[in-house]
Design a protein around this motif. Structure first.
Motif, PDB file in Angstrom:
ATOM      1  N   ILE A   1       0.872  -1.169   0.000  1.00  0.00           N
ATOM      2  CA  ILE A   1       0.000   0.000   0.000  1.00  0.00           C
ATOM      3  C   ILE A   1       0.910   1.219   0.000  1.00  0.00           C
ATOM      4  CG2 ILE A   1      -1.687   1.348   1.291  1.00  0.00           C
ATOM      5  CD1 ILE A   1      -2.851  -1.222   2.359  1.00  0.00           C
ATOM      6  N   ASP A   2       0.777   2.056  -1.013  1.00  0.00           N
ATOM      7  CA  ASP A   2       1.635   3.227  -1.168  1.00  0.00           C
ATOM      8  C   ASP A   2       0.943   4.453  -0.574  1.00  0.00           C
ATOM      9  OD1 ASP A   2       3.624   4.972  -1.950  1.00  0.00           O
ATOM     10  OD2 ASP A   2       2.960   5.077  -4.028  1.00  0.00           O
ATOM     11  N   LEU A   3       1.610   5.089   0.373  1.00  0.00           N
ATOM     12  CA  LEU A   3       1.055   6.277   1.020  1.00  0.00           C
ATOM     13  C   LEU A   3       1.672   7.571   0.487  1.00  0.00           C
ATOM     14  CD1 LEU A   3       0.955   5.037   4.713  1.00  0.00           C
ATOM     15  CD2 LEU A   3      -0.882   5.074   3.047  1.00  0.00           C
ATOM     16  N   GLN A   4       2.320   7.486  -0.666  1.00  0.00           N
ATOM     17  CA  GLN A   4       3.030   8.639  -1.209  1.00  0.00           C
ATOM     18  C   GLN A   4       2.109   9.843  -1.396  1.00  0.00           C
ATOM     19  OE1 GLN A   4       5.009   7.824  -4.870  1.00  0.00           O
ATOM     20  NE2 GLN A   4       5.794   9.885  -5.105  1.00  0.00           N
ATOM     21  N   TYR A   5       0.894   9.594  -1.864  1.00  0.00           N
ATOM     22  CA  TYR A   5      -0.007  10.704  -2.152  1.00  0.00           C
ATOM     23  C   TYR A   5      -1.126  10.828  -1.121  1.00  0.00           C
ATOM     24  CZ  TYR A   5       2.395  10.775  -6.583  1.00  0.00           C
ATOM     25  OH  TYR A   5       3.350  10.853  -7.549  1.00  0.00           O
TER      26      TYR A   5
ATOM     27  N   ASP B   1      -0.804  16.059  -3.569  1.00  0.00           N
ATOM     28  CA  ASP B   1      -1.530  15.909  -4.820  1.00  0.00           C
ATOM     29  C   ASP B   1      -0.690  15.107  -5.815  1.00  0.00           C
ATOM     30  OD1 ASP B   1       0.393  17.706  -5.678  1.00  0.00           O
ATOM     31  OD2 ASP B   1      -0.986  19.379  -5.925  1.00  0.00           O
ATOM     32  N   GLU B   2      -1.183  14.998  -7.040  1.00  0.00           N
ATOM     33  CA  GLU B   2      -0.517  14.182  -8.047  1.00  0.00           C
ATOM     34  C   GLU B   2       0.859  14.725  -8.427  1.00  0.00           C
ATOM     35  OE1 GLU B   2      -3.693  15.256  -8.261  1.00  0.00           O
ATOM     36  OE2 GLU B   2      -4.661  13.340  -7.835  1.00  0.00           O
TER      37      GLU B   2
ATOM     38  N   ARG C   1      -6.413  17.849   2.035  1.00  0.00           N
ATOM     39  CA  ARG C   1      -6.266  16.406   2.264  1.00  0.00           C
ATOM     40  C   ARG C   1      -5.819  16.139   3.702  1.00  0.00           C
ATOM     41  NH1 ARG C   1      -4.020  13.062  -2.848  1.00  0.00           N
ATOM     42  NH2 ARG C   1      -5.232  14.109  -4.435  1.00  0.00           N
ATOM     43  N   PHE C   2      -4.887  16.938   4.192  1.00  0.00           N
ATOM     44  CA  PHE C   2      -4.397  16.766   5.551  1.00  0.00           C
ATOM     45  C   PHE C   2      -5.522  17.005   6.560  1.00  0.00           C
ATOM     46  CE2 PHE C   2      -2.244  18.508   9.369  1.00  0.00           C
ATOM     47  CZ  PHE C   2      -1.551  17.358   9.731  1.00  0.00           C
ATOM     48  N   GLN C   3      -6.302  18.057   6.345  1.00  0.00           N
ATOM     49  CA  GLN C   3      -7.423  18.364   7.233  1.00  0.00           C
ATOM     50  C   GLN C   3      -8.444  17.234   7.221  1.00  0.00           C
ATOM     51  OE1 GLN C   3      -9.707  21.744   6.008  1.00  0.00           O
ATOM     52  NE2 GLN C   3     -11.117  21.598   7.716  1.00  0.00           N
ATOM     53  N   PHE C   4      -8.765  16.725   6.048  1.00  0.00           N
ATOM     54  CA  PHE C   4      -9.728  15.636   5.933  1.00  0.00           C
ATOM     55  C   PHE C   4      -9.224  14.396   6.669  1.00  0.00           C
ATOM     56  CE2 PHE C   4     -12.068  12.524   3.057  1.00  0.00           C
ATOM     57  CZ  PHE C   4     -13.282  12.734   3.670  1.00  0.00           C
ATOM     58  N   LEU C   5      -7.947  14.086   6.536  1.00  0.00           N
ATOM     59  CA  LEU C   5      -7.341  12.940   7.204  1.00  0.00           C
ATOM     60  C   LEU C   5      -7.399  13.094   8.723  1.00  0.00           C
ATOM     61  CD1 LEU C   5      -5.575  10.303   6.785  1.00  0.00           C
ATOM     62  CD2 LEU C   5      -3.637  11.814   7.137  1.00  0.00           C
ATOM     63  N   ILE C   6      -6.992  14.250   9.220  1.00  0.00           N
ATOM     64  CA  ILE C   6      -6.961  14.474  10.666  1.00  0.00           C
ATOM     65  C   ILE C   6      -8.373  14.449  11.255  1.00  0.00           C
ATOM     66  CG2 ILE C   6      -6.386  16.146  12.478  1.00  0.00           C
ATOM     67  CD1 ILE C   6      -3.991  14.641  11.298  1.00  0.00           C
ATOM     68  N   PHE C   7      -9.317  15.157  10.625  1.00  0.00           N
ATOM     69  CA  PHE C   7     -10.692  15.161  11.138  1.00  0.00           C
ATOM     70  C   PHE C   7     -11.247  13.749  11.189  1.00  0.00           C
ATOM     71  CE2 PHE C   7     -12.598  19.667  10.553  1.00  0.00           C
ATOM     72  CZ  PHE C   7     -11.504  20.208  11.184  1.00  0.00           C
ATOM     73  N   THR C   8     -11.020  12.972  10.130  1.00  0.00           N
ATOM     74  CA  THR C   8     -11.540  11.613  10.080  1.00  0.00           C
ATOM     75  C   THR C   8     -10.946  10.756  11.184  1.00  0.00           C
ATOM     76  OG1 THR C   8     -11.846  11.816   7.696  1.00  0.00           O
ATOM     77  CG2 THR C   8     -11.841   9.592   8.612  1.00  0.00           C
ATOM     78  N   PHE C   9      -9.617  10.830  11.381  1.00  0.00           N
ATOM     79  CA  PHE C   9      -8.977  10.024  12.421  1.00  0.00           C
ATOM     80  C   PHE C   9      -9.406  10.456  13.820  1.00  0.00           C
ATOM     81  CE2 PHE C   9      -5.353   8.638   9.519  1.00  0.00           C
ATOM     82  CZ  PHE C   9      -5.869   7.355   9.409  1.00  0.00           C
ATOM     83  N   VAL C  10      -9.543  11.736  14.055  1.00  0.00           N
ATOM     84  CA  VAL C  10      -9.942  12.210  15.385  1.00  0.00           C
ATOM     85  C   VAL C  10     -11.364  11.762  15.703  1.00  0.00           C
ATOM     86  CG1 VAL C  10     -10.502  14.291  16.715  1.00  0.00           C
ATOM     87  CG2 VAL C  10      -8.339  14.133  15.494  1.00  0.00           C
TER      88      VAL C  10
END
Length: 121
Positions: free
Chosen positions: A33-37, A41-42, A50-59
């Motif tokens: 599983i590649d976490l590069q992106y 972005d591409e 993307r960072f905000q979406f990731l953090i909100f989801t994990f919290v």
């Protein structure tokens, strides 16, 4: 602690999700599983949406899992969490900012491609 079917089902679900998490972590460790992106972005630039979406989801997911496990384990005063409108609004704002950012990025890329075609043609 009193044995109930709800407790048994809760533990089965918790163990199942834990095993899924271990499988995902193993695949990340073995580079399947590649976490590069994940937050880039591409083109490789960092994306705040993307960072905000990731953090909100994990919290939010972490908080809900914690409260659920407390309720399953029978902690005093613990109850299964109710997903209220505030949680949904936070996730909606986060997801919306990601979608808008993605749309603006695609529009800018299309304009750059059009400008490049006009300069070459």
């Amino acid at each position: 602690m009193e044995f109930t079917y709800a407790t048994l089902i809760g533990w089965i679900i918790a163990v199942f999700l834990g095993l899924l998490a271990l499988i995902v972590l193993w695949k990340i460790y073995t580079n399947k599983i590649d976490l590069q992106y994940l937050i880039a972005d591409e083109k490789g630039y960092a994306s705040m949406s993307r960072f905000q979406f990731l953090i909100f989801t994990f919290v939010i997911a972490g908080g809900l899992i914690y409260m659920t496990l407390r309720a399953v384990c029978g902690a005093e005063g613990a109850a299964f969490p109710a997903v209220n409108s505030g949680v949904l609004v936070l996730l909606g704002i986060s997801g919306g900012s990601y979608a808008i950012g993605k749309g603006l990025q695609n529009q800018a890329d299309a304009q750059q491609a059009k400008a490049g075609d006009q300069a070459n043609g």
